[in-house]
Design a protein around this motif. Sequence first.
Motif, PDB file in Angstrom:
ATOM      1  N   ARG A 181       0.625  -1.251  -0.013  1.00 49.78           N
ATOM      2  CA  ARG A 181      -0.091  -0.036   0.118  1.00 49.78           C
ATOM      3  C   ARG A 181       0.692   0.927   0.221  1.00 49.78           C
ATOM      4  NH1 ARG A 181      -1.314   2.995   4.069  1.00 49.78           N
ATOM      5  NH2 ARG A 181      -0.957   1.398   5.547  1.00 49.78           N
ATOM      6  N   ILE A 182       1.810   1.297   0.663  1.00 49.84           N
ATOM      7  CA  ILE A 182       2.730   2.359   0.796  1.00 49.84           C
ATOM      8  C   ILE A 182       3.376   2.655  -0.524  1.00 49.84           C
ATOM      9  CG2 ILE A 182       5.022   3.208   1.799  1.00 49.84           C
ATOM     10  CD1 ILE A 182       3.868   2.148   4.531  1.00 49.84           C
ATOM     11  N   MET A 195       1.610   6.667  -6.651  1.00 49.74           N
ATOM     12  CA  MET A 195       0.556   7.513  -7.002  1.00 49.74           C
ATOM     13  C   MET A 195       1.084   8.913  -7.063  1.00 49.74           C
ATOM     14  SD  MET A 195      -1.797   5.912  -8.385  1.00 49.74           S
ATOM     15  CE  MET A 195      -3.040   6.809  -8.651  1.00 49.74           C
ATOM     16  N   LEU A 196       1.625   9.205  -5.810  1.00 50.59           N
ATOM     17  CA  LEU A 196       2.172  10.609  -5.682  1.00 50.59           C
ATOM     18  C   LEU A 196       3.447  10.960  -6.677  1.00 50.59           C
ATOM     19  CD1 LEU A 196       2.820  10.625  -1.812  1.00 50.59           C
ATOM     20  CD2 LEU A 196       1.276  11.942  -3.137  1.00 50.59           C
ATOM     21  N   ILE A 213      -3.841  15.854  -9.987  1.00 48.66           N
ATOM     22  CA  ILE A 213      -4.006  16.291  -8.848  1.00 48.66           C
ATOM     23  C   ILE A 213      -4.988  15.006  -7.979  1.00 48.66           C
ATOM     24  CG2 ILE A 213      -5.857  17.656  -7.800  1.00 48.66           C
ATOM     25  CD1 ILE A 213      -5.098  19.809  -9.736  1.00 48.66           C
ATOM     26  N   VAL A 214      -5.734  14.536  -8.820  1.00 48.83           N
ATOM     27  CA  VAL A 214      -6.618  13.069  -7.998  1.00 48.83           C
ATOM     28  C   VAL A 214      -5.433  11.915  -7.746  1.00 48.83           C
ATOM     29  CG1 VAL A 214      -8.094  11.349  -8.573  1.00 48.83           C
ATOM     30  CG2 VAL A 214      -8.794  13.578  -9.500  1.00 48.83           C
ATOM     31  N   ILE A 225      -5.163  10.681  -3.693  1.00 44.82           N
ATOM     32  CA  ILE A 225      -5.371   9.400  -3.577  1.00 44.82           C
ATOM     33  C   ILE A 225      -4.033   8.820  -2.748  1.00 44.82           C
ATOM     34  CG2 ILE A 225      -5.754   7.231  -4.339  1.00 44.82           C
ATOM     35  CD1 ILE A 225      -7.706   8.329  -6.458  1.00 44.82           C
ATOM     36  N   GLY A 226      -2.984   9.288  -3.322  1.00 49.16           N
ATOM     37  CA  GLY A 226      -1.682   8.832  -2.842  1.00 49.16           C
ATOM     38  C   GLY A 226      -1.523   9.025  -1.301  1.00 49.16           C
ATOM     39  N   LEU A 227      -1.856  10.377  -1.150  1.00 51.69           N
ATOM     40  CA  LEU A 227      -1.636  10.911   0.196  1.00 51.69           C
ATOM     41  C   LEU A 227      -2.922  10.093   1.202  1.00 51.69           C
ATOM     42  CD1 LEU A 227      -1.461  14.764  -0.331  1.00 51.69           C
ATOM     43  CD2 LEU A 227       0.383  13.206   0.697  1.00 51.69           C
ATOM     44  N   ALA A 228      -3.892  10.071   0.701  1.00 52.25           N
ATOM     45  CA  ALA A 228      -5.097   9.252   1.464  1.00 52.25           C
ATOM     46  C   ALA A 228      -4.592   7.910   1.731  1.00 52.25           C
ATOM     47  CB  ALA A 228      -6.313   9.323   0.600  1.00 52.25           C
TER      48      ALA A 228
END
Length: 145
Positions: free
Chosen positions: A15-16, A22-23, A58-59, A63-66
């Motif tokens: 997940r990380i 994603m970031l 941006i999305v 999502i990466g931060l979430a």
Amino acid sequence: MKNHIETSKIQKMFRILLAIFMLYAGFSHLTFNRIEFQSQVPDWMPFSKDLVVILSGIVEMIIGLALLFWKRQRVNTGWLLALFFVIVFPGNVAQYVEGRDAFSVLDSDRARLIRLFFQPVLIAWAVWSTGAWKAWRISKETENA
């Protein structure tokens, strides 16, 4: 369905990794790969290619931060990311069908076709690493009990 499911250390690690991916992808949408990502936006999109690339970047970053920090909504974030991967898939198909090169590795029909088969892997990665799949299975078992 529960929004928080305990996950294993390996799921957490994946997940990380997915969050970092994603970031990075989101950041690259907004900066150094912006033009490359525009080649994936189908011509039939009713918005400018640049706007689609910016918004999707941006999305991806949100999502990466979430995935990294919003533990209480991890399951929902997993489903959201899976949905995002489904939504962007037509862009990958359009890139293949229209033969558009990108990133210096997607420079042949073969490479673009192989890439299409990775989308289900990304979807599975999102729902497995966040515990979303497990939460869904538990909800179905509870529903049937």
